[in-house]
Design a protein around this motif. Structure first.
Motif, short mmCIF file in Angstrom:
data_model
loop_
_atom_site.label_atom_id
_atom_site.label_comp_id
_atom_site.label_asym_id
_atom_site.label_seq_id
_atom_site.Cartn_x
_atom_site.Cartn_y
_atom_site.Cartn_z
N LEU A 243 -18.43 -46.42 10.27
CA LEU A 243 -18.10 -46.12 8.88
C LEU A 243 -16.88 -46.92 8.41
O LEU A 243 -16.83 -47.38 7.26
CB LEU A 243 -17.83 -44.62 8.72
CG LEU A 243 -19.04 -43.69 8.94
CD1 LEU A 243 -18.62 -42.23 8.82
CD2 LEU A 243 -20.16 -44.00 7.96
N ARG A 244 -15.91 -47.11 9.28
CA ARG A 244 -14.72 -47.90 8.91
C ARG A 244 -15.06 -49.37 8.74
O ARG A 244 -14.41 -50.08 7.95
CB ARG A 244 -13.62 -47.71 9.96
CG ARG A 244 -12.95 -46.34 9.90
CD ARG A 244 -11.68 -46.32 10.73
NE ARG A 244 -11.96 -46.37 12.16
CZ ARG A 244 -12.15 -45.31 12.93
NH1 ARG A 244 -12.10 -44.09 12.40
NH2 ARG A 244 -12.38 -45.44 14.22
N GLU A 245 -16.06 -49.85 9.46
CA GLU A 245 -16.43 -51.26 9.38
C GLU A 245 -16.98 -51.63 8.00
O GLU A 245 -16.76 -52.74 7.52
CB GLU A 245 -17.46 -51.61 10.45
CG GLU A 245 -16.90 -51.71 11.86
CD GLU A 245 -16.00 -52.92 12.03
OE1 GLU A 245 -16.24 -53.95 11.37
OE2 GLU A 245 -15.06 -52.83 12.83
N TYR A 246 -17.70 -50.71 7.37
CA TYR A 246 -18.28 -51.03 6.06
C TYR A 246 -17.20 -51.46 5.07
O TYR A 246 -17.39 -52.39 4.28
CB TYR A 246 -19.02 -49.82 5.49
CG TYR A 246 -20.26 -49.43 6.26
CD1 TYR A 246 -21.37 -50.28 6.33
CD2 TYR A 246 -20.35 -48.19 6.90
CE1 TYR A 246 -22.51 -49.91 7.03
CE2 TYR A 246 -21.48 -47.82 7.60
CZ TYR A 246 -22.56 -48.68 7.66
OH TYR A 246 -23.69 -48.32 8.35
N ALA A 247 -16.07 -50.78 5.10
CA ALA A 247 -15.00 -51.05 4.14
C ALA A 247 -14.42 -52.46 4.28
O ALA A 247 -13.78 -52.97 3.36
CB ALA A 247 -13.89 -50.01 4.29
N LYS A 248 -14.65 -53.10 5.42
CA LYS A 248 -14.13 -54.44 5.66
C LYS A 248 -15.07 -55.53 5.16
O LYS A 248 -14.76 -56.72 5.30
CB LYS A 248 -13.89 -54.65 7.16
CG LYS A 248 -12.96 -53.63 7.81
CD LYS A 248 -12.90 -53.85 9.31
CE LYS A 248 -12.08 -52.77 10.01
NZ LYS A 248 -12.09 -52.95 11.49
#
Length: 346
Positions: A243-248
Motif C-alpha cells: 500500500l505504501r508503494e502505490y504512493a511512490k
C-alpha cells in the motif's frame, strides 16, 4: 448481527469488508481452507476449517462449531468451485441459517440456460441471495432477481497526489509466478520507453518458492535487454508495504488476462493512480475508460503501448479522477451500505 464468512482463503480484498462490518459493531468470523503468507490479518484472524486425514472437511466438527457461533448470516464463496464450501453451505441450511452466495461474476450479463438453472436451483434450495463485486454490462438483465452488487472497498488517501515529476514511475502488482498476470507482456510493451524515455517500472508480487519459472523468464528478459537500471522487482512484500508503494508511483498497469476481478488496481486508485487493465479483467467495470484509466485489448502489446501513451500526458488529471471515483463508489462506507441493503432484503 453475527456474520460467518467461508472461503478458500482470506484474500486481502476481503479486508475492508470485514473491517467495515466490525467497525459497525457486527461480530464477524472467517473460516478458511488454507492460509497463505502476506495475508493481512490486522482486522481479523481467520480459522482453519477442521479436516480429516483424507483432506476432507470434518462435517460433525463444522456442524458443532457453526452451531456454537450461531451466525445470523453465512457468506460462502462460490460453492460451484469448492467442495468444502458446498458442505459448509449444506450445514448452514440444515441449521436454517440465511446463506449469501458470493462469487466474482457480473451482476448484469447474459447466461447460458445451464448456468441459469444452476443459479436458480442453488438459490432455491440453499441460498437466500447472491452477492457479487462486479456490476457488469447494464445493457443486460441481472442474472437473478435476488442477486446484489456489493463493491470491493479501499480507504482512499486523504490528499491528492502532488504534481508528476520525472522520471515517471509506473507500478504493477500481481503474483509473479502466475503467467496470466502477463508481466513479460508488460516488459515487452515498455521496452522502447524504458530504453529511451525517462520512465521507471516497478513490479511487485508474491513469489512462490515452488514456482520460480516465470520469474526466471522475467529476470532473463531484463538482463538480455539491459533493463536492470529501469526495472525493479520486489517480491513477497507485506500488504501494508505494498500500500505504501502505490504512493511512490504515478501510473498503475496490470496486463493480466482472463482474471475475474483483480484487487490491486483498486488499491492503486485509492492512492490516486490512474489504472490500465485488459478487457478480460473484471476490474474493467471499475475503470471509466479515458477518465480514471484505460482498458486495452487483452494480450495486445501494441494496444497496451497506445493506452500508456495516452495516459502519460494526462496523469495529473486522471489521478484526481481515480481518487474521486474511489471516494464516490468504493469506500468502506459504500460497501457497507450496499451489503446491508442486501441483508435487509431478507
Amino acid at each position: 448481527m453475527k456474520f460467518l464468512f467461508i472461503a478458500p482463503r482470506f484474500h486481502n480484498n476481503q479486508y475492508y469488508w470485514v473491517k467495515s462490518l466490525t467497525d459497525h459493531n457486527h461480530e464477524v468470523r472467517f473460516w478458511v481452507w488454507r492460509k497463505e503468507p502476506l495475508e493481512n490479518y490486522s482486522a481479523l484472524t481467520p480459522s482453519l476449517i477442521p479436516r480429516s486425514s483424507f483432506g476432507l472437511p470434518k462435517i460433525l466438527s463444522c456442524y458443532r462449531e457453526m452451531k456454537a457461533l450461531d451466525p445470523d448470516i453465512v457468506v460462502v464463496r462460490d460453492p460451484r468451485s469448492f467442495l468444502f464450501v458446498f458442505v459448509s453451505m449444506l450445514i448452514a441450511r440444515m441449521q436454517k441459517r440465511k446463506v449469501f452466495i458470493y462469487s466474482q461474476t457480473p451482476l448484469y450479463q447474459t447466461m447460458s440456460w445451464v448456468k441459469k438453472i444452476t443459479v436458480r436451483l442453488m438459490l432455491r434450495f440453499f441460498g437466500s441471495l447472491w452477492i457479487t463485486p462486479i456490476i457488469g454490462d447494464m445493457r443486460y438483465p441481472k442474472f437473478h432477481p435476488r442477486a446484489f452488487y456489493v463493491p470491493f472497498a479501499i480507504e482512499p488517501q486523504a490528499q491528492e497526489k502532488s504534481p508528476v515529476r520525472r522520471p515517471i514511475r509506473i507500478i504493477s502488482v500481481g503474483k509473479i509466478y502466475q503467467e496470466r498476470k502477463n508481466h513479460l507482456l508488460l516488459l515487452e510493451a515498455f521496452y522502447d520507453s524504458l530504453k529511451k524515455s525517462d520512465i521507471r517500472l516497478t513490479i511487485i508480487g508474491a513469489l512462490s518458492g515452488n514456482s520460480p519459472e516465470y520469474f526466471n523468464k522475467m529476470r532473463v528478459y531484463i538482463k538480455k535487454y539491459d533493463l536492470e537500471q529501469t526495472v525493479e522487482i520486489k517480491t513477497n512484500l507485506e500488504h501494508n508495504e505494498v500500500l505504501r508503494e502505490y504512493a511512490k508511483h504515478d501510473l498503475f498497469v496490470l496486463p493480466s488476462s482472463n482474471e475475474p476481478l483483480a484487487y490491486s488496481p483498486l488499491e492503486a486508485m485509492g492512492a490516486g493512480l490512474p489504472v490500465i487493465c485488459s478487457d478480460t479483467n473484471g476490474f474493467r467495470w471499475y475503470v471509466k475508460d479515458g477518465e480514471n484509466g484505460y482498458i486495452f485489448k487483452s494480450e495486445d502489446v501494441s494496444d497496451l503501448k497506445d493506452k500508456v501513451s495516452l495516459a502519460i500526458p494526462r496523469l495529473q488529471e486522471m489521478s484526481k479522477n481515480s481518487l474521486n471515483s474511489v471516494k464516490q463508489f468504493y469506500t468502506p462506507k459504500s460497501f457497507y451500505e450496499k451489503f446491508m441493503e442486501a441483508v435487509q432484503s431478507v
